[in-house]
Design a protein around this motif. Structure first.
Motif, PDB file in Angstrom:
ATOM      1  N   ASN A   1      41.659  49.227  74.340  1.00  0.00           N
ATOM      2  CA  ASN A   1      41.500  50.593  73.821  1.00  0.00           C
ATOM      3  C   ASN A   1      40.028  50.962  73.594  1.00  0.00           C
ATOM      4  OD1 ASN A   1      44.283  50.654  73.780  1.00  0.00           O
ATOM      5  ND2 ASN A   1      44.357  50.019  71.616  1.00  0.00           N
ATOM      6  N   ASN A   2      39.158  50.192  74.203  1.00  0.00           N
ATOM      7  CA  ASN A   2      37.715  50.490  74.126  1.00  0.00           C
ATOM      8  C   ASN A   2      37.147  50.427  72.726  1.00  0.00           C
ATOM      9  OD1 ASN A   2      37.064  50.942  76.918  1.00  0.00           O
ATOM     10  ND2 ASN A   2      38.262  52.811  76.802  1.00  0.00           N
ATOM     11  N   VAL A   3      37.847  49.783  71.822  1.00  0.00           N
ATOM     12  CA  VAL A   3      37.314  49.687  70.463  1.00  0.00           C
ATOM     13  C   VAL A   3      36.342  48.507  70.411  1.00  0.00           C
ATOM     14  CG1 VAL A   3      37.863  49.250  68.051  1.00  0.00           C
ATOM     15  CG2 VAL A   3      39.302  50.782  69.415  1.00  0.00           C
ATOM     16  N   SER A   4      35.108  48.789  70.030  1.00  0.00           N
ATOM     17  CA  SER A   4      34.113  47.712  70.033  1.00  0.00           C
ATOM     18  C   SER A   4      33.950  47.079  68.668  1.00  0.00           C
ATOM     19  CB  SER A   4      32.766  48.221  70.549  1.00  0.00           C
ATOM     20  OG  SER A   4      32.049  48.895  69.542  1.00  0.00           O
ATOM     21  N   ALA A   5      34.284  47.794  67.610  1.00  0.00           N
ATOM     22  CA  ALA A   5      34.189  47.220  66.262  1.00  0.00           C
ATOM     23  C   ALA A   5      35.020  48.073  65.317  1.00  0.00           C
ATOM     24  CB  ALA A   5      32.736  47.205  65.788  1.00  0.00           C
ATOM     25  N   ILE A   6      35.522  47.436  64.280  1.00  0.00           N
ATOM     26  CA  ILE A   6      36.298  48.198  63.292  1.00  0.00           C
ATOM     27  C   ILE A   6      35.863  47.835  61.875  1.00  0.00           C
ATOM     28  CG2 ILE A   6      38.367  48.422  64.743  1.00  0.00           C
ATOM     29  CD1 ILE A   6      39.618  46.172  62.962  1.00  0.00           C
ATOM     30  N   CYS A   7      36.133  48.742  60.955  1.00  0.00           N
ATOM     31  CA  CYS A   7      36.019  48.455  59.528  1.00  0.00           C
ATOM     32  C   CYS A   7      37.324  48.865  58.865  1.00  0.00           C
ATOM     33  CB  CYS A   7      34.877  49.246  58.899  1.00  0.00           C
ATOM     34  SG  CYS A   7      33.240  48.669  59.391  1.00  0.00           S
ATOM     35  N   ARG A   8      37.795  48.039  57.974  1.00  0.00           N
ATOM     36  CA  ARG A   8      39.008  48.356  57.215  1.00  0.00           C
ATOM     37  C   ARG A   8      38.735  47.984  55.760  1.00  0.00           C
ATOM     38  NH1 ARG A   8      39.749  50.571  61.377  1.00  0.00           N
ATOM     39  NH2 ARG A   8      41.332  50.174  62.953  1.00  0.00           N
ATOM     40  N   PHE A   9      38.291  48.962  54.990  1.00  0.00           N
ATOM     41  CA  PHE A   9      37.985  48.686  53.580  1.00  0.00           C
ATOM     42  C   PHE A   9      39.140  49.204  52.739  1.00  0.00           C
ATOM     43  CE2 PHE A   9      33.120  49.740  54.176  1.00  0.00           C
ATOM     44  CZ  PHE A   9      33.041  48.820  55.194  1.00  0.00           C
ATOM     45  N   ASN A  10      39.430  48.499  51.700  1.00  0.00           N
ATOM     46  CA  ASN A  10      40.449  48.976  50.766  1.00  0.00           C
ATOM     47  C   ASN A  10      40.095  48.460  49.380  1.00  0.00           C
ATOM     48  OD1 ASN A  10      42.679  50.104  49.668  1.00  0.00           O
ATOM     49  ND2 ASN A  10      44.156  49.074  51.013  1.00  0.00           N
ATOM     50  N   PHE A  11      39.503  49.291  48.574  1.00  0.00           N
ATOM     51  CA  PHE A  11      39.059  48.872  47.237  1.00  0.00           C
ATOM     52  C   PHE A  11      39.749  49.737  46.188  1.00  0.00           C
ATOM     53  CE2 PHE A  11      35.149  48.448  49.991  1.00  0.00           C
ATOM     54  CZ  PHE A  11      35.375  47.105  50.296  1.00  0.00           C
ATOM     55  N   GLY A  12      40.190  49.092  45.128  1.00  0.00           N
ATOM     56  CA  GLY A  12      40.905  49.816  44.079  1.00  0.00           C
ATOM     57  C   GLY A  12      42.321  50.146  44.550  1.00  0.00           C
ATOM     58  N   ASP A  13      42.870  51.197  44.011  1.00  0.00           N
ATOM     59  CA  ASP A  13      44.228  51.587  44.390  1.00  0.00           C
ATOM     60  C   ASP A  13      44.189  53.035  44.847  1.00  0.00           C
ATOM     61  OD1 ASP A  13      46.861  52.288  44.669  1.00  0.00           O
ATOM     62  OD2 ASP A  13      47.514  51.296  42.804  1.00  0.00           O
ATOM     63  N   ILE A  14      44.025  53.221  46.147  1.00  0.00           N
ATOM     64  CA  ILE A  14      43.801  54.557  46.677  1.00  0.00           C
ATOM     65  C   ILE A  14      45.035  55.443  46.522  1.00  0.00           C
ATOM     66  CG2 ILE A  14      44.382  54.059  49.105  1.00  0.00           C
ATOM     67  CD1 ILE A  14      41.437  56.187  47.888  1.00  0.00           C
ATOM     68  N   GLU A  15      46.240  54.849  46.686  1.00  0.00           N
ATOM     69  CA  GLU A  15      47.470  55.650  46.587  1.00  0.00           C
ATOM     70  C   GLU A  15      47.584  56.237  45.181  1.00  0.00           C
ATOM     71  OE1 GLU A  15      48.878  56.284  49.321  1.00  0.00           O
ATOM     72  OE2 GLU A  15      47.760  54.715  50.394  1.00  0.00           O
ATOM     73  N   GLU A  16      47.314  55.399  44.221  1.00  0.00           N
ATOM     74  CA  GLU A  16      47.404  55.807  42.828  1.00  0.00           C
ATOM     75  C   GLU A  16      46.365  56.914  42.523  1.00  0.00           C
ATOM     76  OE1 GLU A  16      49.546  55.264  40.691  1.00  0.00           O
ATOM     77  OE2 GLU A  16      48.648  55.691  38.726  1.00  0.00           O
ATOM     78  N   ALA A  17      45.174  56.748  43.050  1.00  0.00           N
ATOM     79  CA  ALA A  17      44.124  57.743  42.821  1.00  0.00           C
ATOM     80  C   ALA A  17      44.552  59.114  43.305  1.00  0.00           C
ATOM     81  CB  ALA A  17      42.834  57.316  43.518  1.00  0.00           C
ATOM     82  N   PHE A  18      45.137  59.159  44.482  1.00  0.00           N
ATOM     83  CA  PHE A  18      45.554  60.453  45.034  1.00  0.00           C
ATOM     84  C   PHE A  18      46.798  60.975  44.311  1.00  0.00           C
ATOM     85  CE2 PHE A  18      42.379  59.718  48.122  1.00  0.00           C
ATOM     86  CZ  PHE A  18      42.079  60.951  48.688  1.00  0.00           C
ATOM     87  N   ARG A  19      47.608  60.050  43.752  1.00  0.00           N
ATOM     88  CA  ARG A  19      48.819  60.468  43.046  1.00  0.00           C
ATOM     89  C   ARG A  19      48.449  61.142  41.722  1.00  0.00           C
ATOM     90  NH1 ARG A  19      52.347  58.998  39.603  1.00  0.00           N
ATOM     91  NH2 ARG A  19      51.189  57.145  38.946  1.00  0.00           N
ATOM     92  N   VAL A  20      47.481  60.595  41.034  1.00  0.00           N
ATOM     93  CA  VAL A  20      47.166  61.119  39.702  1.00  0.00           C
ATOM     94  C   VAL A  20      46.114  62.238  39.738  1.00  0.00           C
ATOM     95  CG1 VAL A  20      47.688  58.881  38.662  1.00  0.00           C
ATOM     96  CG2 VAL A  20      45.313  59.468  39.201  1.00  0.00           C
ATOM     97  N   ALA A  21      45.542  62.490  40.902  1.00  0.00           N
ATOM     98  CA  ALA A  21      44.446  63.484  40.961  1.00  0.00           C
ATOM     99  C   ALA A  21      44.939  64.883  40.629  1.00  0.00           C
ATOM    100  CB  ALA A  21      43.840  63.479  42.362  1.00  0.00           C
TER     101      ALA A  21
END
Lengths: 333, 803, 177
Positions: B150-170
């Motif tokens: 798929n021509n992907v040469s590099a990836i980043c996958r960061f996941n810090f804290g609890d993103i689902e919760e942040a968007f739920r309580v916003a």
């Protein structure tokens, strides 16, 4: 890269110059700023360069007995900018000169060279390496256009900064040929075909530009719109000159658009509209719309989206023409 | 107030006299006896198999000495990290972009080389090409490299804290799309190299326009099948880098190989058009950014999807997308972060590092979104920034640790400079021109741990006559680091600038140093200079203490003397001390010192670390706020920058004039990207292959007024408290300008560059054909009410299509 | 090559006399050689820099009869008899030209590649306009690009040279805090 073996000749007489220019692969040179680049890009391949700068009167700015401003074709752009004679006879020309290219270019480039600069297109004025990546276009001797390939027409743009204002001033050109000298209106210089934009025959050269000075009651203005305030060619330019404008006479107007076609474009409908006595704000808007209608830019230069360039044509027209009308009103009021 | 005599002063650049007289030697100025000239032959195809190369006709020309192709090099690939080793000296199988070097010739003069280049016949078999990164990721798209699905040469996958919760309580959420264009670095010196291979020693000497010679030559050696010790690198002056002169290129490999083949020195200087067609550029990025916030403007989380157009090769692109994600939060404190980035191969010149490296794109998105958030919530953008700003001692969700921070003061100073409180949100129109102001913040690491050998080393030799000579391995590419390092050395030894000499790098005399990138030189190499100077002092004090009978520990260096602390009449001149070392102790007075990135920084040369993203990048971070004022011509769409105020915390400005030069230069680059520059490509062919068509700003476009505020936070890890100052301010420039245009016009531009045609189109679309008559440009009250057309009535969730 | 007329004719390797920094050099130039090529590669005056060699950047600016011009766009064969000044022609030994001093004091040089062309442009400009406004300075240098400085300290340097005649200490206060 320029192929070696180019020779330089520097004639002292017009007849000789014209004979030299009539030879195959000969090109005239004065400032050389534009020609050099075309040679480097490989789109111009002259074998001999005929230096025009030593020809009689070529580097002179003078007022003729009848008051006409005579500008030698090899006069540099900065000489136009700084000349007291130009400032006196047609200050708008000095203003336009000041907007040409960059200061260094103005110190080198000539009036004649500015008028005789080739049409440009971002698919054409490139080096050989770049052009290998694409089929040659009409202008490069091929059989297609990379911008608009519907008719067999070249859409390169003529981007001289001085041509529109000179055309609006109804300047005349002195053309030297092997048969002698002739005089023609600057509008006759252009063929209308962007692939071969000029009507000069082989062996002909422009020796001078004649400008009837702006007198009392005459008004002229020039506006250039470019991506950057220096170095760049115009995306759109507009020149207006009105003779007998503020002295109560009927007045005669010339409106000329630059950089949006293979030659400068006059807009007679807009001229007529504003020449009419009693023309007001509404007619300025209408005239500006007519100017924009005459602008038919295509996507052939950087940062020059066609709709935008048409819009700018209208804005420049509104500004310059509005000012022109205001001056007429002020003088009559 | 600290009492330094040389450090902190506006001393003249150590190389200024050389440069203003034209004596400074750059790579293209090097001329060697018998030197041949080379020319690289470039691909006219975006993607094609190299079927056959016939150099016969070229080689038959008199004066043509050699032709080199990919087959002349060992069968190895090189790259930044193992998974991204995808480049060769010259390609052997296929070309992947228009302008890629395929072969090179050497001849006795430049014209002959150019002619010979035309005579080399290369048969290609054209392959389908792909130019859009999202198209390239689709199944069935043309594949550039065998290893990259798929021509992907590099990836980043960061996941810090609890993103689902942040968007739920916003209380409030918004999501926007952004895109940035490809730009050039804008160095005005084209690529150039002179290489001389000596068969008797089997070594090659190189003079090249490079900013981090060792990193480059490690790859260069690999591509050539040589050992790094077989290469001697002599550093000339460099005509601008800005992150753009790191990678080895076709001309570098070719020059060495051609020299090896001919036994003569070979110079290759690229035409600027070749640079435009083949050099790496800034990553164009497409960013979808969702922010979750409380009603009061507190940022709870960011969810970001990023696709970077990587071009034909990986380069340091993994680092680029890591950095974009790493600065998703800083300079603000955002507890929950989710970042998914893909860097994708396309058939264009590759993308890489450029001043600010990946971060300006992200901060353009995030910082301009803050202003939109302010409009959604009815909050002042300055207040939002104040509320979320980081402070000294903060530890961020991704592991960054803030050791010193002048952000608060910088926000205050920049806001005051543009008279924020009275001016922002007001209608200021004259004729067709309307003005607006904007703020943007930024932060950058002061060097980092990149893998391999990360230490900087300084070597100090003191001549018998008392002059002190400094050698170190981090080239000054114009930013003035040699001057700063000399200032540090003069200060440490109680001398003046006249007592210090430096020589540009020569690998035969130096210890490996990673070079000049990531704003590391003052911070890291500066520390090395201090260590080395301390050792010089130790040796001097030992000799002098015997002479004047005191304890070495009682001595200090001051004003050209070595004296007893508290009894400064007692002592000797510096020169006398030097002579004692040489003549009495009979020891050469020289020392070296090294410095490494702080122990508490993580190792970002590791691809796994780059992908997962957690860890402290740097020993310290700079902070900036920039306030800008723009004037928009509503009729023509032209934007002028009237005023730029940079309030910058670089810890401590060792040379304020040089720091200001960095601030002005960063603003110039940011302004270019925001408003003027574009590498416009159609089907892989660059339509803007020169500075004029590309639109690099001239003096007429630079800000009418530039103001600098130096904020001193005295960082505990930086030499004399100094931190980064070379790139950080380019980060805040983009959002500052974008936000000022937002203020002036009520239109938020999310796709760069903001050229006049886009401005006019947006005005027409937002306010109608007669937009000049719209209340927004006529009625101050209407402006306050609407808060700008684009900010009006934002729903809880908002998606936008890319322009 | 045979002359086609009785005008001045230069065959491809015709000798030419160039006056550079007051010194005359007679050398054979080829018809396609630019002034830049001759200055750098024949006279070995490498202070004049080659940037874009396309008339886009101004690095190669030299003074021809006192006017700033792009040496990259000029055929050397056409420069016979003209007075050429390069950056090497400004300082007298170790004594720098006031503009060079101003450049140093204002911090107007960074990478230095635009510096020779910029200084020469400024020299020609100040000789014509000794007491310029800031706007005039901007216009005067607008034909030479610089990425390092954003032009700010270059403008400062030129104003400094213009206002002092002999250079004074840099007005650092304008921007320091």
């Amino acid at each position: 890269m320029i192929s070696p073996g180019v020779r330089h000749v520097r004639p002292r007489e017009y007849q000789e110059a014209c004979a030299l220019l009539h030879e195959r692969q000969a090109a005239p040179i004065a400032g050389g700023t534009e020609l050099y680049l075309r040679m480097k890009q490989g789109v111009a391949t002259p074998r001999s360069l005929v230096d025009l700068t030593d020809l009689p009167g070529m580097r002179q700015i003078e007022r003729l007995a009848d008051g006409t401003l005579r500008l030698g074709a090899a006069v540099t752009i900065s000489a136009l900018e700084r000349s007291p004679l130009v400032a006196e006879a047609a200050p708008v020309l000095a203003e336009a000169a000041q907007r040409v290219g960059a200061p260094q270019i103005r110190n080198m480039g000539s009036l004649g060279g500015n008028l005789c600069q080739e049409t440009m297109c971002w698919w054409y004025n490139r080096t050989a390496l770049w052009r290998q990546a694409k089929e040659p276009c009409y202008k490069a001797g091929g059989s297609l256009c990379h911008v608009v390939d519907q008719e067999a027409v070249c859409y390169a743009a003529y981007r001289s900064d001085l041509a529109p204002i000179l055309m609006s001033l109804e300047a005349e050109l002195i053309v030297q040929g092997r048969q002698g000298e002739r005089r023609m209106g600057i509008d006759e210089l252009y063929s209308g075909d962007a692939a071969f934009p000029f009507t000069l025959a082989a062996g002909e050269l422009i020796s001078a530009v004649l400008v009837r000075p702006l007198g009392e009651g005459d008004v002229a203005a020039f506006a250039k719109h470019a991506h950057r305030r220096s170095i760049d060619y115009p995306l759109v330019s507009l020149a207006v000159a009105a003779r007998g404008w503020t002295n109560g006479a009927a007045g005669r107007l010339r409106i000329v658009l630059g950089a949006v076609s293979g030659m400068p474009i006059r807009v007679p409908e807009a001229e007529a509209l504003l020449e009419a006595a009693g023309a007001g704000e509404r007619s300025v808007a209408e005239a500006a719309a007519l100017v924009a209608k005459h602008a038919k830019p295509v996507r052939n230069v950087s940062f020059g989206a066609p709709a935008y360039r048409r819009h700018i044509a209208k804005v420049l027209a509104r500004r310059l023409l509005g000012d022109l009308l205001a001056r007429r009103r002020a003088s009559s009021g | 107030m600290r009492a330094y005599r040389v450090v902190g002063q506006r001393v003249a650049r150590i190389d200024a006299r050389e440069k203003v007289t034209g004596h400074a030697l750059y790579a293209d100025d090097v001329i060697l006896p018998g030197m041949l000239y080379g020319k690289v032959i470039r691909s006219p195809h975006a993607h094609a198999r190299i079927v056959h190369i016939d150099a016969g006709a070229a080689l038959r020309r008199r004066g043509v000495k050699a032709v080199v192709t990919g087959r002349d090099f060992p069968d190895v690939k090189f790259g930044f990290t193992k998974p991204t080793q995808d480049r060769r000296a010259l390609p052997i199988d296929k070309v992947r972009y228009i302008g890629e070097g395929v072969a090179a010739v050497a001849a006795t003069d430049k014209d002959l080389a150019a002619e010979a280049a035309d005579l080399v016949r290369i048969d290609y078999e054209e392959l389908p090409a792909v130019f859009d990164p999202e198209e390239a990721m689709k199944p069935g798209a043309p594949r550039l490299h065998e290893h990259a699905e798929n021509n992907v040469s590099a990836i980043c996958r960061f996941n810090f804290g609890d993103i689902e919760e942040a968007f739920r309580v916003a209380d409030h959420v918004r999501e926007d799309s952004f895109s940035t264009q490809a730009i050039m670095h804008g160095y005005l010196e084209p690529f150039a190299i002179v290489a001389r291979y000596e068969v008797v020693t089997d070594r090659a000497t190189l003079w090249a326009a490079k900013q981090s010679p060792y990193i480059i030559y490690r790859n260069l050696a690999r591509g050539l099948g040589m050992k790094p010790s077989q290469l001697r690198i002599i550093q000339p002056h460099v005509g601008g880098g800005f992150g753009g002169k790191h990678e080895p290129f076709d001309l570098d490999f070719s020059a060495v190989m051609l020299s090896k083949m001919t036994g003569k020195p070979v110079k290759i200087t690229c035409d600027m058009e070749e640079v435009f067609l083949s050099a790496y550029r800034r990553h164009p990025m497409r960013i979808r950014l969702a922010v979750a916030a409380r009603r009061d403007g507190t940022l709870l989380g960011y969810r970001c999807r990023l696709i970077a157009d990587g071009g034909a090769y990986a380069g340091v692109g993994h680092m680029s997308i890591y950095l974009a994600g790493a600065f998703l939060s800083l300079p603000f404190k955002v507890p929950n972060l989710r970042y998914d980035a893909d860097r994708v191969y396309t058939n264009k010149p590759f993308s890489g590092a450029l001043r600010g490296h990946g971060i300006p794109q992200m901060r353009f998105a995030a910082e301009s979104q803050l202003d939109a958030l302010g409009r959604d919530l009815g909050l002042d953008p300055l207040d939002i920034r104040m509320r979320n700003r980081v402070r000294q001692g903060d530890k961020l969700a991704n592991g960054f640790v803030v050791t010193s921070c002048g952000l608060t003061e910088s926000l205050e100073l920049a806001a005051e400079a543009v008279d924020w409180t009275h001016t922002h949100g007001t209608l200021r129109r004259r004729g067709a021109k309307v003005r607006g102001i904007g703020l943007g913040c930024g932060s950058l690491s002061s060097g980092s741990r990149m893998g391999g050998h990360d230490a900087s080393t300084a070597v100090i030799r003191v001549h018998e006559d008392g002059k002190v000579h400094l050698l170190h391995g981090s080239p000054d590419v114009g930013q003035g680091s040699n001057t700063v390092l000399a200032q540090i050395l003069a200060e440490e030894l109680g001398l003046t600038m006249d007592d210090i000499q430096t020589t540009l790098q020569d690998s035969d005399f130096l210890i490996f140093d990673p070079g000049t990138y990531g704003s590391r030189v003052t911070f890291t190499t500066g520390a090395a200079v201090r260590t080395a100077a301390a050792e010089i002092r130790r040796q001097l004090f030992e000799a002098v203490s015997k002479e004047i009978e005191c304890a070495p520990g009682d001595l200090i260096c001051k004003e050209g003397r070595i004296v007893v602390r508290g009894n400064e009449d007692r002592g000797v001149s510096f020169l006398h001390g030097v002579r004692l070392c040489y003549y009495k102790e009979t020891k050469p007075l020289m020392a070296h010192g090294s410095a490494t990135p702080a122990e508490f920084t993580a190792h970002f040369g590791d691809p796994k670390q780059l992908t997962s993203g957690y860890g402290n990048l740097s020993g310290s971070y700079s902070f900036t706020t920039q306030g800008s004022e723009v004037e928009v011509d509503l009729e023509t769409g032209e934007i002028s920058v009237l005023h730029f105020a940079s309030a910058h915390d670089c810890g401590y400005p060792i040379n304020p004039t040089l720091v200001e030069g960095q601030l002005d230069g960063s603003v110039a680059g940011g302004l270019g990207q925001a408003l003027f520059e574009n590498l416009e490509t159609v089907d892989g062919l660059l339509l803007t292959p020169n500075f004029t068509d590309y639109g690099l700003p001239t003096s007429m476009e630079s800000p009418q007024r530039s103001e600098h505020f130096h904020i001193e936070t005295d960082d505990q890890f930086g030499p004399y408290g100094a931190k980064e100052s070379g790139e950080g301010t380019q980060i805040s420039t983009l959002p500052s300008i974008v936000n000022a245009i937002y203020d002036a016009t009520g239109i938020w531009f999310r796709h760069l560059p903001i050229t006049p045609d886009k401005v006019v189109k947006a005005l027409q679309e937002t306010y109608g054909a007669n937009y000049l008559d719209h209340p927004f440009f006529n009625d101050p009250a209407a402006r306050r009410r609407s808060g700008g057309a684009d900010g009006r009535g934002n729903g809880r969730s908002r998606r936008e299509e890319r322009a | 090559m045979t002359p086609a007329g009785d005008g001045i004719e230069r065959a491809p390797e015709a000798p030419l006399t160039l006056r550079v920094n007051g010194e005359e050099h007679t050398l054979a130039v080829r018809g396609h050689d630019t002034l830049l090529t001759v200055i750098r590669e024949r006279l070995l005056l490498t202070g004049t820099k080659a940037g874009c060699t396309n008339g886009d950047c101004g690095l190669c600016t030299v003074l021809v009869d006192g006017e700033a011009m792009y040496a990259c766009l000029m055929f050397a064969a056409r420069c016979g008899g003209r007075d050429i000044t390069t950056i090497e022609g400004l300082a007298r030994g170790a004594v720098l030209h006031p503009l060079q001093e101003a450049w140093i004091q204002a911090g107007a040089t960074q990478c230095g590649i635009c510096t020779p062309g910029m200084i020469l442009t400024a020299k020609a400009f100040l000789e014509r306009v000794p007491r310029p406004s800031e706007v005039q300075v901007r216009e005067a240098i607008s034909g030479t690009l610089c990425r390092c400085t954003g032009y700010m300290k270059i403008i400062e340097a030129i104003l400094l040279a213009a206002n002092s005649g002999a250079p004074q200490p840099a007005p650092a206060a304008a921007s320091g805090h």
